[in-house]
Scaffold this motif. Sequence first.
Motif, PDB file in Angstrom:
ATOM      1  N   HIS A 192       0.829  -1.210   0.000  1.00  0.00           N
ATOM      2  CA  HIS A 192       0.000   0.000   0.000  1.00  0.00           C
ATOM      3  C   HIS A 192       0.862   1.258   0.000  1.00  0.00           C
ATOM      4  N   GLU A 193       1.865   1.274   0.860  1.00  0.00           N
ATOM      5  CA  GLU A 193       2.684   2.469   1.082  1.00  0.00           C
ATOM      6  C   GLU A 193       4.153   2.116   0.866  1.00  0.00           C
ATOM      7  N   PRO A 194       4.780   2.607  -0.216  1.00  0.00           N
ATOM      8  CA  PRO A 194       6.160   2.224  -0.506  1.00  0.00           C
ATOM      9  C   PRO A 194       7.190   2.764   0.490  1.00  0.00           C
ATOM     10  N   ALA A 199       1.412   7.088   7.330  1.00  0.00           N
ATOM     11  CA  ALA A 199       0.335   6.234   6.800  1.00  0.00           C
ATOM     12  C   ALA A 199       0.765   4.774   6.757  1.00  0.00           C
ATOM     13  N   PHE A 200       2.054   4.546   6.455  1.00  0.00           N
ATOM     14  CA  PHE A 200       2.579   3.178   6.440  1.00  0.00           C
ATOM     15  C   PHE A 200       2.491   2.560   7.826  1.00  0.00           C
ATOM     16  N   TRP A 201       3.000   3.268   8.828  1.00  0.00           N
ATOM     17  CA  TRP A 201       3.028   2.716  10.184  1.00  0.00           C
ATOM     18  C   TRP A 201       1.615   2.543  10.735  1.00  0.00           C
ATOM     19  N   LEU A 202       0.689   3.380  10.287  1.00  0.00           N
ATOM     20  CA  LEU A 202      -0.697   3.227  10.707  1.00  0.00           C
ATOM     21  C   LEU A 202      -1.272   1.913  10.170  1.00  0.00           C
ATOM     22  N   ARG A 206      -2.618  -1.182  12.440  1.00  0.00           N
ATOM     23  CA  ARG A 206      -3.954  -1.744  12.302  1.00  0.00           C
ATOM     24  C   ARG A 206      -3.910  -3.268  12.223  1.00  0.00           C
ATOM     25  N   ALA A 207      -2.920  -3.768  11.494  1.00  0.00           N
ATOM     26  CA  ALA A 207      -2.795  -5.220  11.325  1.00  0.00           C
ATOM     27  C   ALA A 207      -2.165  -5.887  12.538  1.00  0.00           C
ATOM     28  N   MET A 208      -1.330  -5.125  13.265  1.00  0.00           N
ATOM     29  CA  MET A 208      -0.566  -5.699  14.380  1.00  0.00           C
ATOM     30  C   MET A 208      -0.400  -4.617  15.455  1.00  0.00           C
ATOM     31  N   ALA A 212       5.178  -2.223  17.573  1.00  0.00           N
ATOM     32  CA  ALA A 212       6.327  -1.466  18.060  1.00  0.00           C
ATOM     33  C   ALA A 212       7.218  -2.326  18.957  1.00  0.00           C
ATOM     34  N   GLN A 213       6.601  -3.183  19.777  1.00  0.00           N
ATOM     35  CA  GLN A 213       7.383  -4.074  20.651  1.00  0.00           C
ATOM     36  C   GLN A 213       8.162  -5.086  19.814  1.00  0.00           C
TER      37      GLN A 213
END
Length: 228
Positions: A192-194, A199-202, A206-208, A212-213
Amino acid sequence: MVVDELKFTVQRSARRRTMQITVERDGELVLSAPPQVDEAALRAFVLEKRFWIYTKLAEKDRLQRQVPRKQYVGGEGFLYLGRSHRLKLVDDQDVPLKLTAGRFCLRRDALPAACEHFIRWYSARARAWLSTRVAEHQSRMEVAPAGVKVQDLGYRWGSCGKGDWLYFHWKAILLPARIAEYVVVHEMAHLHEPHHTPAFWLRVERAMPDYAQRKAWLAEHGIDVEGI
């Protein structure tokens, strides 16, 4: 570009809206920016982020300590999905290497090519395991990757390639399952986000939600699986 003794590889992309500094696993500094940003603005951005850069470089230096190479002798431990399994040398079995009853069993006549046998074994298991994880996440993450390829990616755990192929380092299968799964979700988000934008980290979060841990664990302990 060199700023304050720091050498950067500058990568410009029309798709990028902001500047970003990445410290690669080998210590290389990459400065990503939109095409219209001039050198003065690039230098000012680097100076603003200087403390963060030096902190990251210090962390990398600590993590890039020499990892002892494995010895292919009885009792040596080899990782598989985060667990260490002892090596047992055997005189006769149907394949050169297999994992059975909690031990890696290597046929003695395969010793000269032991490293290659391990890489082949790990690569096959990685392809199957990672493909399953990708299949589990793709519907929820709304992506349709072309497939999974496993190879030696040098200092990278994974990458998202042309044609929506997902590439993973065969060593990903040495990581604990929850960490290897983070690598999968990370690369799938790149469909989705190259770039590593907010937006990538969001999408990753959402998926996981606890990504961050897992990301922090990989940054600190990933080096421990390098020796093979």
